[in-house]
Design an enzyme around this catalytic site. Structure first.
Site, PDB file in Angstrom:
ATOM      1  N   SER A  25     -72.030 -35.950-100.008  1.00 15.25           N
ATOM      2  CA  SER A  25     -72.586 -37.560-100.696  1.00 15.25           C
ATOM      3  C   SER A  25     -70.860 -38.123-101.369  1.00 15.25           C
ATOM      4  O   SER A  25     -70.222 -37.348-101.648  1.00 15.25           O
ATOM      5  CB  SER A  25     -73.350 -37.828-101.924  1.00 15.25           C
ATOM      6  OG  SER A  25     -73.081 -38.636-102.006  1.00 15.25           O
TER       7      SER A  25
ATOM      8  N   TYR B   1     -77.493 -35.157-109.163  1.00 15.38           N
ATOM      9  CA  TYR B   1     -77.606 -35.543-108.318  1.00 15.38           C
ATOM     10  C   TYR B   1     -76.772 -35.644-107.334  1.00 15.38           C
ATOM     11  O   TYR B   1     -75.759 -34.816-106.541  1.00 15.38           O
ATOM     12  CB  TYR B   1     -78.253 -36.981-107.151  1.00 15.38           C
ATOM     13  CG  TYR B   1     -77.886 -37.506-106.147  1.00 15.38           C
ATOM     14  CD1 TYR B   1     -78.790 -36.817-104.518  1.00 15.38           C
ATOM     15  CD2 TYR B   1     -76.768 -38.022-105.105  1.00 15.38           C
ATOM     16  CE1 TYR B   1     -77.996 -36.876-103.803  1.00 15.38           C
ATOM     17  CE2 TYR B   1     -76.593 -38.682-104.742  1.00 15.38           C
ATOM     18  CZ  TYR B   1     -77.440 -37.724-102.980  1.00 15.38           C
ATOM     19  OH  TYR B   1     -77.143 -37.928-101.626  1.00 15.38           O
ATOM     20  N   ALA B   2     -75.499 -35.983-108.327  1.00 22.45           N
ATOM     21  CA  ALA B   2     -73.479 -36.102-107.675  1.00 22.45           C
ATOM     22  C   ALA B   2     -73.434 -33.978-107.733  1.00 22.45           C
ATOM     23  O   ALA B   2     -72.631 -34.223-107.221  1.00 22.45           O
ATOM     24  CB  ALA B   2     -73.318 -36.834-108.528  1.00 22.45           C
ATOM     25  N   ALA B   3     -73.840 -33.719-109.552  1.00 15.23           N
ATOM     26  CA  ALA B   3     -73.349 -32.401-109.150  1.00 15.23           C
ATOM     27  C   ALA B   3     -73.723 -31.580-108.167  1.00 15.23           C
ATOM     28  O   ALA B   3     -73.107 -30.674-107.812  1.00 15.23           O
ATOM     29  CB  ALA B   3     -74.163 -31.625-110.497  1.00 15.23           C
ATOM     30  N   ALA B   4     -75.431 -31.633-107.574  1.00 16.41           N
ATOM     31  CA  ALA B   4     -75.930 -30.853-106.555  1.00 16.41           C
ATOM     32  C   ALA B   4     -74.874 -31.364-105.124  1.00 16.41           C
ATOM     33  O   ALA B   4     -75.096 -30.212-104.504  1.00 16.41           O
ATOM     34  CB  ALA B   4     -77.386 -30.941-106.847  1.00 16.41           C
ATOM     35  N   LYS B   5     -74.742 -32.124-104.753  1.00 16.98           N
ATOM     36  CA  LYS B   5     -73.709 -32.272-103.663  1.00 16.98           C
ATOM     37  C   LYS B   5     -72.442 -31.748-103.747  1.00 16.98           C
ATOM     38  O   LYS B   5     -71.804 -31.299-102.736  1.00 16.98           O
ATOM     39  CB  LYS B   5     -74.272 -33.664-103.775  1.00 16.98           C
ATOM     40  CG  LYS B   5     -75.475 -34.888-103.333  1.00 16.98           C
ATOM     41  CD  LYS B   5     -75.346 -34.186-101.573  1.00 16.98           C
ATOM     42  CE  LYS B   5     -76.940 -34.909-101.082  1.00 16.98           C
ATOM     43  NZ  LYS B   5     -77.186 -33.884 -99.551  1.00 16.98           N
TER      44      LYS B   5
ATOM     45  N   ILE C 146     -75.630 -45.314 -97.034  1.00 13.82           N
ATOM     46  CA  ILE C 146     -76.992 -46.265 -95.300  1.00 13.82           C
ATOM     47  C   ILE C 146     -77.727 -46.921 -95.818  1.00 13.82           C
ATOM     48  O   ILE C 146     -78.974 -46.761 -97.275  1.00 13.82           O
ATOM     49  CB  ILE C 146     -77.032 -44.137 -95.457  1.00 13.82           C
ATOM     50  CG1 ILE C 146     -76.133 -43.689 -95.419  1.00 13.82           C
ATOM     51  CG2 ILE C 146     -77.573 -44.825 -93.675  1.00 13.82           C
ATOM     52  CD1 ILE C 146     -76.121 -41.856 -95.000  1.00 13.82           C
TER      53      ILE C 146
END
Length: 259
Positions: free
Chosen positions: A137, A151-155, A184
């Site tokens: 992402s 979420y950003a850290a996991a991605k 999206i």
């Protein structure tokens, strides 16, 4: 796609293949003649996949179930497309993220890819060929502190893992590539735009503008469509991209303001 991507007969695993990007990827690979196995927590009323497996990829047991299904039905795999991901974390910044929220984001956005790769890569290595695509992402570079830190850290972790894996297995014939979408226009994001529009007293297009503004703007003026992301994934998985590995391809309409 009008060009021949030479994907006929390829054995493909697509995770989270019943909605959004995953559904578009399944449909496109099917159209291009590949044999597709996909998985989700609930079986859809219809799917273009050759095989569907009900499994929760946030668990070790779910990943084992999918691995067994791939080996039973295909005897191995040529292409893995890791689409599964998302965020259920609450807003409120870092203070709203407890142990459960952090574990959920890692269990959904990182660990399924790690576990499935670990189980299926030995077969790819034995055949001396294969492609692994990790859907990351742009939020790994443009996190939203109010709501997507975990979420950003996991991605970001997924992206780093993918890069390291590519360096390890490329000499053995396996390509590992990342695709990093921006916003999206999936069913879920359309519903979000409609909710925001209702709250703001505007229409659906106005709701989309609210989301784009929160991202700092999308120069192209609209979100990507699932099929556009699927087109990129299919190309990268094909022999047409035979020397592409270790790279991350951003598809975000220009959201990231730097090269």
């Amino acid at each position: 796609m009008s060009m021949n991507l030479e994907l006929q007969g390829r054995r493909v695993l697509v995770t989270a293949g019943t909605k959004g990007v995953g559904k578009a990827v399944v449909g496109l690979f099917h159209e291009l003649g590949a044999k597709v196995l996909t998985t989700a927590r609930e079986q859809p009323a219809d799917t273009l996949a050759d095989f569907f497996v009900t499994a929760d990829l946030m668990t070790i047991e779910g990943c084992n179930t999918v691995t067994k299904a791939v080996l039973t039905n295909f005897g191995g795999v040529d292409i893995i497309v890791h689409v599964v991901g998302g965020s259920m974390a609450p807003g409120g910044g870092f203070a709203a993220l407890g142990e459960d929220e952090w574990q959920h984001e890692l269990s959904l956005n990182l660990l399924p890819a790690v576990r499935l790769d670990r189980a299926l890569l030995p077969g790819m290595l034995a055949q001396g060929a294969g492609v692994v695509i990790h859907v990351t992402s742009i939020q790994r570079e443009l996190p939203l502190p109010e709501s997507t830190t975990a979420y950003a850290a996991a991605k970001a972790a997924l992206s780093t893992y993918s890069k390291s894996l590519s360096k390890e297995v490329a000499p053995k014939g396996i390509r590992v590539v990342r695709v990093a979408p921006g916003w999206i226009e999936t069913e879920a994001s359309a519903a979000l735009a409609q909710r925001l529009a209702l709250q703001a007293g505007t229409d659906y297009e106005g709701g989309k503008q609210i989301i784009m503004k929160s991202l700092g703007g999308i120069p192209i003026g609209r979100p990507s469509k699932p099929i556009e992301v699927a087109n990129l994934i299919a190309f990268l998985a094909s022999p047409c991209a035979a020397t592409i590995t270790g790279a991350e391809y951003v598809i975000d309409g220009g959201t990231i303001p730097t090269a």
